[in-house]
Design an enzyme around this catalytic site. Structure first.
Site, mmCIF file in Angstrom:
data_model
loop_
_atom_site.group_PDB
_atom_site.id
_atom_site.type_symbol
_atom_site.label_atom_id
_atom_site.label_comp_id
_atom_site.label_asym_id
_atom_site.label_seq_id
_atom_site.Cartn_x
_atom_site.Cartn_y
_atom_site.Cartn_z
ATOM 1 N N ASP A 34 -2.382 -1.547 -5.602
ATOM 2 C CA ASP A 34 -2.901 -0.491 -4.987
ATOM 3 C C ASP A 34 -3.337 0.496 -5.890
ATOM 4 O O ASP A 34 -2.635 1.175 -6.771
ATOM 5 C CB ASP A 34 -1.945 0.091 -4.139
ATOM 6 C CG ASP A 34 -2.101 1.342 -3.200
ATOM 7 O OD1 ASP A 34 -3.147 1.783 -3.227
ATOM 8 O OD2 ASP A 34 -1.469 2.081 -2.533
ATOM 9 N N GLN A 53 0.784 -1.255 -0.186
ATOM 10 C CA GLN A 53 0.029 0.001 0.059
ATOM 11 C C GLN A 53 0.822 1.228 0.000
ATOM 12 O O GLN A 53 1.909 1.180 0.571
ATOM 13 C CB GLN A 53 -0.822 -0.004 1.078
ATOM 14 C CG GLN A 53 -1.723 -1.119 1.368
ATOM 15 C CD GLN A 53 -2.837 -1.337 0.113
ATOM 16 O OE1 GLN A 53 -3.471 -0.336 -0.310
ATOM 17 N NE2 GLN A 53 -3.019 -2.389 -0.600
ATOM 18 N N CYS A 54 0.281 2.216 -0.564
ATOM 19 C CA CYS A 54 0.937 3.899 -0.629
ATOM 20 C C CYS A 54 1.855 3.843 0.798
ATOM 21 O O CYS A 54 1.096 3.792 1.902
ATOM 22 C CB CYS A 54 0.078 4.774 -0.846
ATOM 23 S SG CYS A 54 0.834 6.296 -0.893
ATOM 24 N N PRO A 55 2.815 4.373 0.715
ATOM 25 C CA PRO A 55 3.773 4.917 -0.058
ATOM 26 C C PRO A 55 4.667 3.675 -0.564
ATOM 27 O O PRO A 55 5.790 3.836 -1.325
ATOM 28 C CB PRO A 55 4.355 6.009 0.328
ATOM 29 C CG PRO A 55 4.791 5.760 1.616
ATOM 30 C CD PRO A 55 3.349 4.955 2.010
#
Length: 73
Positions: free
Chosen positions: A38, A11-13
């Site tokens: 994502d 998931q981000c980042p």
């Protein structure tokens, strides 16, 4: 030379951080194929490439997420 990076499940980042680290080990002109699932990567990866001067060759939706083709500056 083309390398592959599987960023699915991140998931981000994290996808962009992994791309940044992976690109450090490549020579200018080398290509990196990244698979990410994502949805935010569709925004983050092009933005990262633009900021860092890497060429985003192609973006395509695939069954497992999004495929990015990046050429290192």
């Amino acid at each position: 030379m083309t390398k592959q990076l599987d960023a699915t499940g991140l998931q981000c980042p994290l996808p962009v951080l992994r791309i940044r680290k992976f690109l450090q080990g490549l020579e200018s002109g080398d290509r990196l194929t990244v698979i990410a699932d994502d949805p935010v990567a569709a925004i983050d990866v092009p933005h990262f490439c633009s900021e860092q001067g890497h060429a985003l060759i192609a973006v395509s939706e695939i069954e497992s997420g999004i495929r990015f083709e990046i050429q290192k500056k």
